[in-house]
Write an enzyme that holds these catalytic residues in place. Structure first.
Site, short mmCIF file in Angstrom:
data_model
loop_
_atom_site.label_atom_id
_atom_site.label_comp_id
_atom_site.label_asym_id
_atom_site.label_seq_id
_atom_site.Cartn_x
_atom_site.Cartn_y
_atom_site.Cartn_z
N ARG A 70 -5.71 -0.06 -12.22
CA ARG A 70 -5.04 -1.19 -12.86
C ARG A 70 -5.86 -1.67 -14.06
NH1 ARG A 70 -5.57 -5.22 -10.28
NH2 ARG A 70 -6.65 -4.45 -8.46
N TYR A 198 -0.09 4.94 -13.89
CA TYR A 198 -0.88 4.83 -12.66
C TYR A 198 -0.48 3.66 -11.77
CZ TYR A 198 -4.65 5.30 -9.45
OH TYR A 198 -5.35 5.49 -8.29
N GLY A 200 -0.45 0.55 -9.59
CA GLY A 200 0.00 -0.81 -9.79
C GLY A 200 0.48 -1.11 -11.21
N LYS A 207 2.77 -4.39 -7.28
CA LYS A 207 2.07 -5.61 -7.69
C LYS A 207 2.92 -6.46 -8.64
CE LYS A 207 -1.50 -4.05 -5.49
NZ LYS A 207 -2.13 -4.64 -4.34
N HIS A 227 -1.21 -10.94 -1.06
CA HIS A 227 -1.89 -9.64 -1.05
C HIS A 227 -2.55 -9.45 0.32
CE1 HIS A 227 -5.07 -6.87 -3.20
NE2 HIS A 227 -4.05 -6.18 -2.78
N SER A 249 -8.71 -5.89 -3.59
CA SER A 249 -8.44 -4.47 -3.72
C SER A 249 -9.64 -3.64 -3.27
CB SER A 249 -8.11 -4.14 -5.17
OG SER A 249 -7.00 -4.91 -5.58
N CYS A 251 -11.01 -3.46 -0.37
CA CYS A 251 -11.94 -4.18 0.50
C CYS A 251 -11.53 -4.14 1.97
CB CYS A 251 -12.10 -5.62 0.02
SG CYS A 251 -13.03 -5.73 -1.52
N GLY A 252 -10.66 -3.21 2.35
CA GLY A 252 -10.49 -2.96 3.78
C GLY A 252 -9.15 -3.31 4.40
N LYS A 253 -8.11 -3.60 3.62
CA LYS A 253 -6.82 -3.94 4.24
C LYS A 253 -6.21 -2.74 4.98
CE LYS A 253 -4.95 -5.48 0.44
NZ LYS A 253 -6.17 -5.25 -0.36
N THR A 254 -6.14 -1.59 4.30
CA THR A 254 -5.54 -0.41 4.92
C THR A 254 -6.27 -0.09 6.22
OG1 THR A 254 -4.95 0.42 2.74
CG2 THR A 254 -4.90 2.01 4.55
N ASP A 278 -0.75 -3.96 2.50
CA ASP A 278 -1.09 -4.45 1.16
C ASP A 278 -0.38 -5.74 0.77
OD1 ASP A 278 -2.68 -3.86 -1.23
OD2 ASP A 278 -0.78 -3.51 -2.26
N ARG A 367 -6.04 8.08 -4.61
CA ARG A 367 -5.15 7.46 -3.62
C ARG A 367 -4.22 8.48 -2.99
NH1 ARG A 367 -5.08 1.40 -3.33
NH2 ARG A 367 -6.76 0.86 -4.75
N ARG A 398 -15.97 -8.84 -0.07
CA ARG A 398 -17.07 -7.89 0.00
C ARG A 398 -18.30 -8.64 -0.50
NH1 ARG A 398 -17.30 -2.04 -0.43
NH2 ARG A 398 -15.05 -1.79 -0.24
N PHE A 491 -14.87 -1.07 10.49
CA PHE A 491 -13.78 -0.18 10.89
C PHE A 491 -13.25 -0.57 12.29
CE2 PHE A 491 -16.43 1.98 7.74
CZ PHE A 491 -15.48 2.12 6.74
N ASN A 494 -14.21 -3.72 14.04
CA ASN A 494 -13.71 -5.02 13.57
C ASN A 494 -12.77 -5.66 14.58
OD1 ASN A 494 -15.17 -4.84 11.19
ND2 ASN A 494 -13.51 -3.82 10.07
P1 GTP Z 1 -6.09 -1.82 -1.94
O1 GTP Z 1 -5.14 -0.74 -1.56
O2 GTP Z 1 -6.84 -1.52 -3.22
O3 GTP Z 1 -5.48 -3.19 -1.99
O4 GTP Z 1 -7.30 -1.80 -0.88
P2 GTP Z 1 -7.51 -2.08 0.68
O5 GTP Z 1 -7.91 -3.50 0.87
O6 GTP Z 1 -6.38 -1.58 1.48
O7 GTP Z 1 -8.84 -1.23 0.97
P3 GTP Z 1 -9.13 -0.03 1.99
O8 GTP Z 1 -8.83 -0.37 3.42
O9 GTP Z 1 -8.48 1.18 1.45
O10 GTP Z 1 -10.72 0.10 1.88
C1 GTP Z 1 -11.38 0.45 0.70
C2 GTP Z 1 -12.75 0.99 0.98
O11 GTP Z 1 -13.49 0.11 1.83
C3 GTP Z 1 -12.72 2.34 1.65
O12 GTP Z 1 -13.64 3.19 1.03
C4 GTP Z 1 -13.11 2.04 3.06
O13 GTP Z 1 -13.74 3.13 3.69
C5 GTP Z 1 -14.03 0.82 2.94
N1 GTP Z 1 -13.95 -0.04 4.16
C6 GTP Z 1 -12.83 -0.45 4.78
N2 GTP Z 1 -13.10 -1.17 5.90
C7 GTP Z 1 -14.46 -1.21 5.99
C8 GTP Z 1 -15.36 -1.81 6.93
O14 GTP Z 1 -14.98 -2.43 7.92
N3 GTP Z 1 -16.70 -1.64 6.67
C9 GTP Z 1 -17.15 -0.94 5.58
N4 GTP Z 1 -18.46 -0.83 5.42
N5 GTP Z 1 -16.32 -0.35 4.69
C10 GTP Z 1 -14.99 -0.49 4.87
C1 SPV Z 2 -4.77 -2.65 -5.52
O1 SPV Z 2 -5.43 -2.39 -6.53
O2 SPV Z 2 -4.88 -3.75 -4.92
C2 SPV Z 2 -3.83 -1.65 -4.96
C3 SPV Z 2 -3.61 -0.41 -5.71
O3 SPV Z 2 -3.27 -1.87 -3.91
S1 SPV Z 2 -2.50 -0.59 -7.05
O4 SPV Z 2 -1.14 -0.34 -6.55
O5 SPV Z 2 -2.84 0.40 -8.07
O6 SPV Z 2 -2.56 -1.93 -7.58
MN MN Z 3 -3.75 -3.94 -3.10
#
Ligand code: GTP
Ligand code: SPV
Ligand code: MN
Length: 596
Positions: A70, A198, A200, A207, A227, A249, A251-254, A278, A367, A398, A491, A494
């Protein structure tokens, strides 16, 4: 009044006159259409087929190397009154913005096909769902929108019933970062995006619509567009509670949305259900609770770091029917990224023979795109038109220092402050520096379509709209020790923190009060089976009053930037916490260790 189909037809005609495409294609969302598009993209080199034995129906897309994330500095909210966009957004006058971007769109689709993509954000029969139409000249965008939204004929039918839709115009353009804009016109329910293909920036349902435009509509209509992930947690007694969590973004949502419980918890009967990873739309329901839907139908998830150890549920859905963007590949055409358990990269994300001197093999913001239904932990409620009732809202960032593992707000108003006070280290999800702490209230800094002062006021107004609001928490999985390593295993582990959170909702988990919120004592958290030292638990559950005093002074400066528009209630709440911290420091309790 003319029908929405007439409105849509006229708009498509207008756009075609401006952009001059060779062909116009109305997307129906069928499998036959997807197969034709895939064949076209393979032929043009937009997609590369991955190993059909190990990864059937999986494809790799390599974006332009200057177009990998983005672009917040090129993203604008264009309202008549600049103050409505607020200091948290880049602003441009709507007439000027239209003129500027329309000049780029002029003739931009010559030699290309214009795709008309009707989509629905949310279960197609949900009263909370909203529709839009994206016009794009990118088949890659069409393929992703088909996975990420309910796209095609059913959305078109719903648009006619709804009597309105969000208009999104997108063209890949020349991918020149100096000729790139992502513009939002919330008062016109319109988005215009030029010069990026690309994520978002280009998948306008995500977004641009579901957060920036939807947050504006949500304020007008009394609901919330956030978000946030949505996850269901079933305890051994069989009660499922739903938690919505906002982390910035990457920071661990997925990961949190699809976590696998630690062994002991699994054996005791804990189970986790994924509703979304997300975006979360929440509405007050007739019972006074907040009911949430996931407006999306797929995941556009971060690849690096995804492994059998960290996120086995994600890995399990990535071996078929997935689109990968900017990952590396092995010699036998399997997708590869840093953190993956097996394999070695042969070609990097730009298609060059892998050489560590060029940096990571997969782009840090590479991604995957997959349907939510492919997730082994998908909730049976994902398509429920009524959504799921939310019991807890969790904010988190984070932060390698200061911020404890978990804390709870004393009430809604304090919870809004915890959200407004969020800060987080920046990640590769947006262009610019990585690892710099910045203020990111409610993980919405890049996504709130209006003035944050009004947004906080809207959050503060929720108690007058819903009588049984969720409890609010704040978490931090990213504290580091003196050795530079993460203190908390994260992970799946949590779930231990989520167990405390649902325990607080049940009234069964204990806590102690500190100036910044309620924290669990060591005995309030289930840490069985973890090999954390007492000093590590101390560090995770300690409130450093002196450090937080400085933090809250900085938060006060930040809130002050919004001037008189910042709600008095939030300033008062901030003053209350600041005074409590100053009191603790005066009494010589600079460190409050709560691990009992
Ligand atoms: P967007 O799709 O960008 O909105 O991100 P998201 O918040 O879904 O982030 P996602 O879960 O994909 O995590 C992003 C990174 O953080 C990855 O490299 C993960 O491995 C790392 N991560 C996720 N959860 C944890 C955790 O509990 N501890 C640590 N140390 N790293 C984590
Ligand atoms: C984010 O950046 O928070 C995402 C990926 O979820 S994107 O769709 O590119 O914004
Ligand atoms: Mn996101």
């Amino acid at each position: 009044m003319s029908s929405q189909l007439e409105v849509l037809n006229r708009w498509v005609d207008d756009v075609a006159r401006l952009t001059q495409p060779d062909r116009i294609h109305w997307c129906d969302g069928s499998e036959a259409e997807r197969d034709r598009l895939t064949a076209l993209m393979l032929e043009r080199g937009d997609l590369i087929r991955l190993n059909p034995d190990s990864h059937p129906n999986c494809f790799l897309h390599r974006s332009d190397p200057r177009d990998v994330a983005r672009v917040e500095h090129l993203t604008f909210v264009c309202t008549r009154d600049r103050e409505d966009a607020g200091p948290n957004n880049h602003w441009m006058d709507p007439a000027e913005a239209h003129a500027k971007i329309d000049a780029l769109f002029a003739g931009s689709m010559r030699g290309r096909t214009l795709y008309v993509v009707p989509y629905c954000m949310g279960p197609i029969d949900s009263p909370y769902a909203r529709c839009g139409v994206e016009i794009t000249d990118s088949p890659y965008v069409v393929a992703n929108m088909r996975v990420m939204t309910r796209m095609g004929a059913q959305a078109l039918a719903r648009i006619e019933r709804d009597g309105r839709f969000v208009k999104g115009l997108h063209s890949t353009g020349e991918l020149d970062p100096d000729r790139r804009f992502i513009m939002h016109f919330p008062e016109e329910l319109t988005i215009k995006s030029y010069g990026s293909g690309y994520g978002g920036n280009a998948l306008l349902g995500k977004k641009c619509h579901a957060l920036r435009i939807a947050s504006w509509q949500a304020r007008d209509e009394g609901w919330l567009a956030e978000h946030m992930l949505i996850v269901g947690i079933r305890n051994p007694a069989g009660r499922t509670r739903y938690v919505a969590a906002a982390f910035p973004s990457a920071c661990g949502k997925t990961n949190l949305a699809m976590l696998i419980p630690p062994k002991g918890h699994r054996e005791a009967g804990w189970e986790v259900f994924t509703v979304g990873d997300d975006i979360c739309w929440m509405q007050p329901g007739p019972d006074g609770r907040l009911w949430a839907i996931n407006p999306e139908a797929g995941f556009f998830g971060v690849a690096p770091g995804t492994s059998a150890k960290t996120n086995p549920n994600a890995l399990a859905m990535l071996d078929r029917d997935a689109i990968f963007t900017n990952v590396a590949v092995t010699a036998d055409d399997r997708p590869w990224w840093e953190g993956l358990d097996a394999g070695t990269p042969a070609f990097d994300w730009q298609g060059r023979p892998f050489d560590p001197a060029n940096g990571p093999a997969a782009h840090p913001n590479s991604r995957f795109t997959v349907p939510i239904k492919a997730c082994p932990s998908v909730s049976p409620e994902v398509d429920n038109p009524a959504g799921v009732p939310i019991d807890a809202i969790v904010f988190g960032g984070r932060r390698e220092s200061l911020v404890p593992l978990v804390m709870e707000a004393r009430d809604w108003r304090h919870g809004v402050l915890l959200g407004a006070a969020m800060a987080s280290e920046t990640t590769a999800a947006a262009t610019g520096a990585v690892g710099v702490v910045r203020r990111d209230p409610m993980a919405m800094k890049p996504f709130c379509g209006y003035n944050f002062a009004d947004y906080f006021a809207h959050w503060l107004s929720m108690p007058s709209r819903a009588t049984r609001l969720p409890r609010i928490f704040h978490v931090n999985w990213f504290r580091k020790g003196a050795d530079g390593r993460f203190l908390w295993p994260g992970f799946g582990e949590n779930l231990r923190v989520l167990e405390w959170i649902v325990g607080r909702c049940d009234g069964s988990a204990g806590a102690v009060e500190t100036p910044v919120g309620l924290l669990p004592r060591r005995q309030d958290l289930n840490l069985a089976g973890l090999d954390l030292t007492a000093a590590q638990v101390d560090a995770l559950l300690t409130v450093d009053a002196e450090g937080f005093l400085a933090e809250y002074q900085a938060i006060g400066d930040y809130l002050g930037e919004f001037g008189a528009r910042m709600p008095r209630e939030l300033r008062d709440e901030h003053a209350r916490v600041l005074a409590a911290l100053a009191g603790a420091v005066d009494r010589g309790r600079a460190r409050q260790v709560v691990n009992g």
